[in-house]
Scaffold this motif. Structure first.
Motif, short mmCIF file in Angstrom:
data_model
loop_
_atom_site.label_atom_id
_atom_site.label_comp_id
_atom_site.label_asym_id
_atom_site.label_seq_id
_atom_site.Cartn_x
_atom_site.Cartn_y
_atom_site.Cartn_z
N TYR E 65 4.02 -10.66 -54.16
CA TYR E 65 3.48 -12.02 -54.29
C TYR E 65 3.22 -12.38 -55.74
N LEU E 66 3.24 -11.40 -56.64
CA LEU E 66 2.89 -11.65 -58.04
C LEU E 66 3.63 -12.84 -58.63
N MET E 67 4.93 -12.88 -58.36
CA MET E 67 5.72 -13.90 -59.06
C MET E 67 5.46 -15.29 -58.52
N ASN E 68 4.88 -15.41 -57.33
CA ASN E 68 4.57 -16.74 -56.81
C ASN E 68 3.58 -17.47 -57.68
N LEU E 69 2.63 -16.73 -58.22
CA LEU E 69 1.56 -17.36 -58.96
C LEU E 69 2.07 -18.07 -60.20
N SER E 70 3.11 -17.52 -60.81
CA SER E 70 3.60 -18.19 -62.01
C SER E 70 4.43 -19.41 -61.65
N GLY E 79 -2.44 -17.96 -66.75
CA GLY E 79 -3.78 -18.04 -66.23
C GLY E 79 -3.83 -17.83 -64.74
N TYR E 80 -2.84 -18.33 -64.05
CA TYR E 80 -2.85 -18.23 -62.60
C TYR E 80 -2.56 -16.79 -62.17
N SER E 81 -1.62 -16.17 -62.86
CA SER E 81 -1.38 -14.75 -62.56
C SER E 81 -2.63 -13.95 -62.82
N HIS E 82 -3.34 -14.32 -63.87
CA HIS E 82 -4.54 -13.59 -64.25
C HIS E 82 -5.54 -13.60 -63.11
N MET E 107 -2.47 -13.40 -74.29
CA MET E 107 -1.37 -14.10 -73.64
C MET E 107 -1.87 -15.35 -72.94
N VAL E 108 -2.99 -15.23 -72.24
CA VAL E 108 -3.51 -16.40 -71.52
C VAL E 108 -3.85 -17.49 -72.51
N GLU E 109 -4.44 -17.11 -73.65
CA GLU E 109 -4.81 -18.14 -74.61
C GLU E 109 -3.58 -18.78 -75.24
N LEU E 110 -2.58 -17.96 -75.54
CA LEU E 110 -1.34 -18.52 -76.09
C LEU E 110 -0.75 -19.51 -75.10
N ASN E 111 -0.75 -19.08 -73.84
CA ASN E 111 -0.19 -19.93 -72.81
C ASN E 111 -1.02 -21.21 -72.65
N ARG E 112 -2.32 -21.06 -72.83
CA ARG E 112 -3.18 -22.25 -72.74
C ARG E 112 -2.84 -23.23 -73.85
N TYR E 305 -13.02 -11.55 -50.94
CA TYR E 305 -13.19 -11.45 -52.39
C TYR E 305 -12.84 -12.78 -53.02
N TYR E 306 -13.55 -13.10 -54.07
CA TYR E 306 -13.28 -14.36 -54.74
C TYR E 306 -13.29 -14.13 -56.24
N GLN E 307 -12.37 -14.75 -56.91
CA GLN E 307 -12.35 -14.66 -58.37
C GLN E 307 -11.96 -16.02 -58.94
N ALA E 308 -12.75 -16.49 -59.86
CA ALA E 308 -12.41 -17.74 -60.55
C ALA E 308 -12.03 -17.41 -61.98
N VAL E 309 -11.03 -18.10 -62.48
CA VAL E 309 -10.68 -17.95 -63.89
C VAL E 309 -10.53 -19.34 -64.47
N GLU E 310 -10.61 -19.40 -65.79
CA GLU E 310 -10.41 -20.67 -66.46
C GLU E 310 -8.96 -20.75 -66.90
N THR E 311 -8.18 -21.56 -66.23
CA THR E 311 -6.80 -21.76 -66.67
C THR E 311 -6.78 -22.99 -67.57
N ALA E 312 -5.59 -23.32 -68.02
CA ALA E 312 -5.47 -24.48 -68.90
C ALA E 312 -5.92 -25.75 -68.20
N ARG E 313 -5.85 -25.75 -66.90
CA ARG E 313 -6.17 -26.97 -66.16
C ARG E 313 -7.54 -26.90 -65.50
N GLY E 314 -8.23 -25.79 -65.65
CA GLY E 314 -9.58 -25.71 -65.13
C GLY E 314 -9.84 -24.49 -64.29
N ASN E 315 -10.80 -24.65 -63.43
CA ASN E 315 -11.32 -23.53 -62.66
C ASN E 315 -10.37 -23.19 -61.52
#
Lengths: 146, 182, 331, 180, 372, 108
Positions: E65-70, E79-82, E107-112, E305-315
């Motif tokens: 499923y990893l590649m779906n996130l990108s 960010g989404y993969s993260h 990487m996430v920041e560069l992508n952001r 389980y729940y995990q939130a991350v800050e992507t370029a578009r938000g939470n």
């Protein structure tokens, strides 16, 4: 009244500053690549579609274990192998990559324990027919060897 | 200025004079066609288009009457202002279904045509029958002369027209505003 | 009168040729210029420097099917693009490119250009209305209210220049400012008035030209991110081509007017060797500026545009008119 | 601390003795590596309504609240008054227990972090819960999406038509018995 | 700016903005009920490229499923993969080597930055300025080249693995990233001059589409939409994950709540991301990028389980319900733009269409990410 | 008299003016909408202006007066259009119709 004129003045100045920026850019060299006429060399780690790796004898390293087909999320690999009599390993007889479904994730290469798969560096694949994207990797290997 | 008819030679079509005559005929045709479109078309926007065509024709006619200034003013005011205003009103006020003309009684059309024909015919006969006195010109009617006259002999009218325009603009604003609030 | 009429007809033919050529190659220039600003090469495949691009585009457009969508008002739909091109071409008739190169030198030349320019607005109106497309309709209303709003400061500014020159004849206006750069109406330090505000007049006139020709940042009529393509959304083939060319022809007319009214027409900046080349040089510098502006600025809003006209340009130009009148009375 | 405040507020929703019931269950969940394999095998008793304080580092949220469908609006009002923002609404299809769980995630814009999960379970045969669009306007799309995927009816929802699925969709793809 | 006017219901018409419309950047459709140029009512219709990622999650093993996130968000895929990787690691208790965490953050920041740059260009293009898009793409191209050299692809990276990374970075990348930082700072000055200071631009955005804190809360808006309304909320600060606590960076917050504030927040975020990258490159430890014991089969214990991350578009939040098998029982993807876009219907009432589309641009929409 | 020299004849213009006037009259009678009537009345004014200009060109001693009168007529026409159209809009927003017959009831 002062605010009225200062707004006009500042507005005008900001416009001229903006025009200055584009004016400078006008004289800088172009940065684009003329696509069909120039092509780029891809980075070493570029992930194109997969290719089989050959061994010294020009035969594929693949032993048709099928790990890659199982790792593939989209099920785009179909392969078959047979065990010739007396041989230790299986020999690959057919390796079809359905590139129309491939999402270039690289799971197949990662899952391979026999150093049998690599990424090609081809990036401008284009066709109007679906059949052109169903690769027979064995055949491609043979063509490369010719 | 207006020499007797007999003295004018009939020019051929391909001479320069003939070409000018043709252009004039075209202008007349444009004017009348435009007028007819303006009064007969079913859609009001087409009527405005007809009006514009008609006014361009009228401007051309003015050009033939030795006053390019008035011709240009005609285009500037009628095409640039009046026609645009009317188009705006159509777009603001009239949903398309209601733009069709319909006569409330079947007699209105023929009656209108009769009245119009009567007036046109009467006026034309009068115009042709009357012997118009011709007087010598005292100036050439150029833009400069128009300006001088406007600010001397006609200055009062000029001022009045300005006031009329001002009042018209203010009045139009007030009426349109009142309409919006209700 | 008769001979001049024939002249006019010949001139119209030349004007059409000039307008079409200009329009075609301005498209090329715009594309190349925009590309350079954005650090791309632009069209460079067809012919040297891509110079064959405009004729090939023209052929492509003409070869396309002329689509008239169902439900449109056919007559107006077809008439509108013609109406877009026609006034621009007519206006070329009276523009003096040099002492000798002018089709018909009219006493009311300025009026003539404005008279025909006012027809351009009608073309947009009809195109938008007849298309039966909501985007086109909104665009045409925008375009016309814009044209009305900007005609006023433009005319007032023109009157200022006419007052300084004392004539509505374009030739005469150029002759007034022909001696040196100091006589140009953009800074008329010598000559009839000594008006220091004239550079602002020039700016106002230039802004109005942009607005009248529907160019960025005032291209609300075709604002592609809002109204798709505005009034010519439904046009394809040569109908679109005519609108496109009409836009560039209008730019040329606007720049010609700016050159004549403010930049001394064919006059040389230092008084020597006046000629048609000077005129063309000034003209194309102005056009290049217009292109440059388009690729630099974002678009204004419709209320921002009307505010600019009614709150800034009209008061300033009126003040300038009165000021100039006073100066002329004094000196 | 906001967690305690919210927890107290939630406990008003439940009749007495609930926290004691939920506490041992929480313990049963916590040991991670060792007991997993056994735990899958043993059939869990159905969880009772109540508040559980969870281990944030493991689960990623602080409070896990399970309520009845008719207590839902009260529970959501509590988080609304505590200035939580709505993260998402989703469902989980527990087909073996013949139930659908609707999960509401809430969080705060504050540095006093508190993530609250509100769950409610309804029968698969009649999945109806009240809408919370009156409290959180932003729940509108989330509820429509959940309706799309699970067929849950949000009672009182102003515009319950398919959002992500085609207009005429009458299937609910995230149900476990859905076969494409 | 856009004041509501008196509306007469019979004079409205419906304007169908999308699914193919230049301003919607994809297949988004907004049915707008218009009175002239004013929007009376708007209804957003989404789902045109809905791919049911969540159902795919219930049919694939975790690594598959990893590649779906990108594919969810083609602009800020990292960010989404993260988020996905983090939640699975958290659930199955996989330890990630420090070097991998740092590289992930870089990487996430560069992508952001690359995502914000693209947004910047597209936003200014929505407003009618064409050249900034090209300049932004030039800068973005540098990032993409760097990322391609490491990850092997330009948009859909599929770079993170459970427990680590797919590839290690080399010195070439570190050098390129170091060279990129001053270059980007210079470009930011250029954008400031060309766009931010421009009077036309400011006039269009000042006071455009005011969003209150309360509206943001009710809709669950995050990222620059919330931060432009004075909400100091950034998952990286509020619920620190990965190695973000190690970095010294600020969360730009503007209190105006208009489109200009949202714009300013994103432009400032580019600068903050540059700071994070700078620190990350300095602190980048040596070591492995995958844990010593490579997790072969991932089977998180049963639970929620729940995990939130800050992507370029938000939470961006991932809820993972595991039943202890190698396939997730339920995988919920909480996409930030979904909530941000939801604001649009209510907020754009009474606005003029061009203001509404400017507002839409300021929300930073990526349609595949809404539709999932 | 050739057809090509018509432009040198006063009567041509007078008849043209009469024609336009007649068309205008016809339009005013048959049109039902206020805008249609306004358009027709513009034609009436144009017909009158042509007469002014024609006499100005062929008979009047001072060829300025006619032009000035035509200019005045234009100004009046513009004012009339502005007022008329604002009335049309006001009427429309009140009655939801610009049909002249729908608006006969003149109570508030």
């Amino acid at each position: 009244m002062v605010a009225y004129f200062s707004e006009i003045y500042n507005g005008l100045i900001s416009l001229f500053i903006g025009m200055g920026v584009t004016f400078k850019e006008f004289f800088k060299p172009t940065v684009t690549v003329q696509y069909p006429y120039e092509t780029l060399t891809m980075a070493d780690k570029y992930r194109g579609h997969v290719e089989l790796i050959e061994n010294d004898e020009g035969k594929p390293n693949c032993v048709a274990c099928g790990l890659c087909a199982r790792a593939c999320p989209s099920g785009c690999i179909t392969l078959a192998g047979e065990k010739p009599e007396g041989a230790k390993k299986k020999v690959l007889t057919r390796y079809i990559l359905d590139f129309t479904r491939c999402s270039l994730c690289g799971s197949c290469v990662e899952s391979c324990n026999f150093n049998a798969l690599e990424f090609s560096k081809e990036y401008n694949l284009a066709s109007t027919r679906k059949e052109d994207f169903i690769f027979d990797l064995l055949q491609r290997l043979e063509e490369r060897n010719k | 200025m207006n020499p007797p008819m007999s003295l004018i030679e009939a020019p051929s079509l391909f001479s320069v004079d003939g070409l000018v005559g043709v252009v004039f005929l075209i202008m007349m045709a444009i004017t009348v066609t435009g007028g007819i479109i303006a009064c007969n078309s079913e859609r009001l926007v087409r009527a405005v288009a007809g009006l514009i065509v008609c006014f361009v024709g009228v401007a051309g006619v003015y050009y033939f009457l030795n006053s390019p200034f008035v011709a240009m003013m005609q285009m500037l005011i009628y095409v640039g202002a009046v026609a645009v205003t009317i188009s705006f009103a159509i777009m603001l006020a009239a949903p398309e279904e209601k733009m069709k003309i319909g006569t409330s009684s079947p007699l209105v059309g023929p009656f209108g045509f009769g009245t119009a024909a009567l007036i046109t015919g009467g006026l034309s006969v009068l115009a042709v029958r009357t012997e118009w006195p011709v007087m010598t010109k005292i100036n050439d009617g150029s833009v400069k002369n128009i300006g001088i006259q406007l600010l001397t002999n006609f200055s009062m009218v000029f001022e009045l027209i300005s006031i009329v325009l001002l009042i018209a603009i203010i009045g139009a604003l007030i009426i349109a505003r009142a309409g919006r609030d209700s | 009168m008769s001979l001049t009429l024939l002249n006019v007809i010949i001139a119209v033919v030349i004007a059409i040729a000039f307008a079409a050529l200009n329009a075609a190659y301005l498209v090329w220039a715009e594309r190349r210029g925009a590309a350079r600003i954005q650090r791309r090469p632009g069209p460079n495949i067809n012919g040297p420097f891509g110079l064959l691009q405009p004729p090939l585009d023209g052929i492509k457009l003409m070869a396309k099917q002329l689509i008239i969508p169902g439900g449109v008002d056919k007559i107006l739909f077809i008439a509108a693009p013609v109406l877009a091109m026609f006034p621009a071409i007519m206006s070329f008739v009276t523009i003096p490119f040099s002492d000798t190169i002018v089709a018909k030198n009219m006493d009311v030349g300025i009026l003539m250009i404005f008279a025909f320019a006012s027809m351009g607005g009608m073309s947009l109106l009809f195109a938008g209305w007849s298309s039966r497309n909501k985007y086109a309709m909104m665009s045409s209303i925008r375009a016309v209210s814009q044209a009305v709003a900007y005609e006023i400061p433009m005319l007032i500014t023109t009157i200022t220049v006419v007052m300084i020159a004392g004539s509505m004849n374009l030739m005469e206006i150029v002759h007034q400012q022909s001696s040196s750069i100091l006589h140009w109406n953009i800074f008329p330090l010598l000559g009839n008035s000594h008006n220091l505000l004239m550079p602002f007049s020039f700016l106002i006139f230039f802004v109005c030209t942009l607005a009248e020709t529907n160019r960025a940042p005032f291209d609300l009529g075709e604002a592609e991110s809002e109204l798709v393509a505005g009034f010519h959304t439904e046009y394809g083939s040569m109908g679109f081509g005519l609108f496109f060319m009409g836009e560039y022809a209008n730019i040329v007319i606007g720049s010609c007017m700016t050159t004549i009214l403010f930049l001394g027409g064919w006059g040389c900046p230092f008084g020597l060797f006046p000629g048609v080349w000077w005129f063309l040089l000034k003209l194309y510098i102005l056009i290049a500026t217009i292109i440059w502006i388009r690729w630099t600025f974002p678009r204004t809003t419709i209320y921002g545009l009307l505010n600019l006209s009614w709150k800034i340009l009209i008061p300033l130009s009126l003040f300038n008119l009165l000021f100039t009148a006073g100066l002329i009375k004094v000196f | 601390m906001i967690i305690e405040k919210i927890k107290l507020a939630f406990q008003d929703l439940f009749p007495v003795a609930e926290p004691e019931v939920s506490a041992p269950e929480e313990k049963a969940e916590e040991p991670e590596e060792t007991k997993t394999k056994k735990k899958v095998k043993t059939k869990k008793p159905p969880r009772l309504n109540g508040v559980i304080e969870c281990n944030y580092t493991v689960h990623g949220y602080h409070l896990d609240v399970q309520v009845d469908a008719d207590q839902l609006l009260d529970a959501v009002s509590i988080v609304d008054q505590a200035e939580f923002f709505i993260e998402s609404i989703t469902g989980v299809d527990w087909i073996k227990e013949d139930q659908i769980e609707i999960v509401y995630d809430f969080s705060r814009y504050d540095f006093d972090t508190c993530r609250v999960v509100i769950r409610t379970r309804v029968n698969r045969s009649s999945p109806v819960v009240p809408t919370i669009t009156d409290i959180y306007a932003g729940a509108n799309w989330h509820e429509r999406e959940t309706h799309d995927f699970f067929g849950i009816k949000f009672d009182g929802h102003p515009h319950l038509i398919p959002l992500l699925l085609p207009e005429d969709a009458d299937f609910h793809p995230l149900l476990k018995d859905f076969k494409a | 700016m856009s004041s509501p006017i008196q509306l007469q219901p019979d004079e409205t018409f419906v304007l169908n903005v999308g699914p193919q419309h230049p301003a919607t950047h994809g297949v988004l459709r907004v049915k707008m009920e218009m009175n002239g140029e004013y929007i009376v009512n708007a209804e957003t219709v989404i789902g045109y490229i809905h791919r049911m990622h969540e159902k795919m999650g219930e049919n694939k093993t975790y690594p598959q499923y990893l590649m779906n996130l990108s594919r969810m968000d083609y602009l800020g895929a990292m960010g989404y993969s993260h988020g996905h990787v983090l939640v699975v690691e958290k659930a199955s208790g996989i330890e990630v080597p420090e070097r991998a965490e740092y590289i992930r953050a870089i990487m996430v920041e560069l992508n952001r930055i690359s995502s914000h740059l693209f947004w910047f260009g597209a936003f200014v293009m929505d407003l009618g300025g064409f050249s900034p898009l090209m300049y932004a793409l030039q800068d973005r191209e540098h990032i993409l080249d760097m990322l391609e050299a490491v990850t092997g692809s330009r948009l859909t990276y599929c770079y993170f693995r459970f427990g680590g990374l797919y590839n290690d970075v080399d010195d070439e990348f570190v050098d390129a990233a170091r060279r990129f930082i001053p270059r980007m700072r210079k470009s930011l000055i250029k954008y400031e001059k060309l766009v931010t200071g421009n009077i036309i631009f400011r006039k269009r955005l000042e006071g455009n589409a005011l969003l209150s804190k309360e509206t943001c809360r009710k809709y669950g808006a995050t990222s620059a939409v919330a931060r432009g309304s004075g909400i100091n909320y950034d998952v990286r600060k509020n619920e620190p994950y990965s190695v973000y606590p190690e970095f010294d960076f600020d969360v730009p917050v503007y209190h105006e709540g208009d489109s200009l504030a949202r714009y300013m927040v994103r432009m400032d975020e580019i600068e903050q991301s540059l700071r994070i990258i700078e620190q990350g490159l300095d602190k980048l430890p040596d070591g492995p990028i995958m844990p010593a014991k490579k997790p072969k089969l991932i089977k998180p214990p049963a639970g929620d389980y729940y995990q939130a991350v800050e992507t370029a578009r938000g939470n961006f939040g991932v809820r993972l319900v595991s039943d202890g098998t190698k396939i997730p029982y339920r995988l919920k993807l909480r996409s930030p733009t979904f909530s941000n876009m939801h604001l649009f219907d209510e907020t754009c009432r009474g606005m003029m269409i061009m203001d509404a589309l400017a507002f839409m641009g300021s929300l930073d929409l990526v349609i595949p990410e809404i539709d999932r | 008299m050739s057809i090509f020299t018509l432009y040198n004849n006063l009567n041509t213009f007078l008849i043209l003016g009469a024609l336009l006037f007649g068309i205008g009259i016809y339009g005013i009678i048959t049109r039902r909408t206020l805008i249609g009537m306004l358009i027709a009345s513009e034609l009436l004014l144009a017909g009158a202006s042509i007469n002014f200009m024609a006499f100005n060109r062929f008979t009047a001693p001072d060829p300025v007066v006619g032009q000035i009168f035509t200019l005045f007529i234009m100004a009046i026409a513009a004012a009339e259009a502005a007022i008329g159209l604002s009335i049309v809009i006001a009427v429309y927003s009140h009655f939801k119709s610009i049909d002249a017959e729908d608006t006969v009831q003149l109570k508030g």
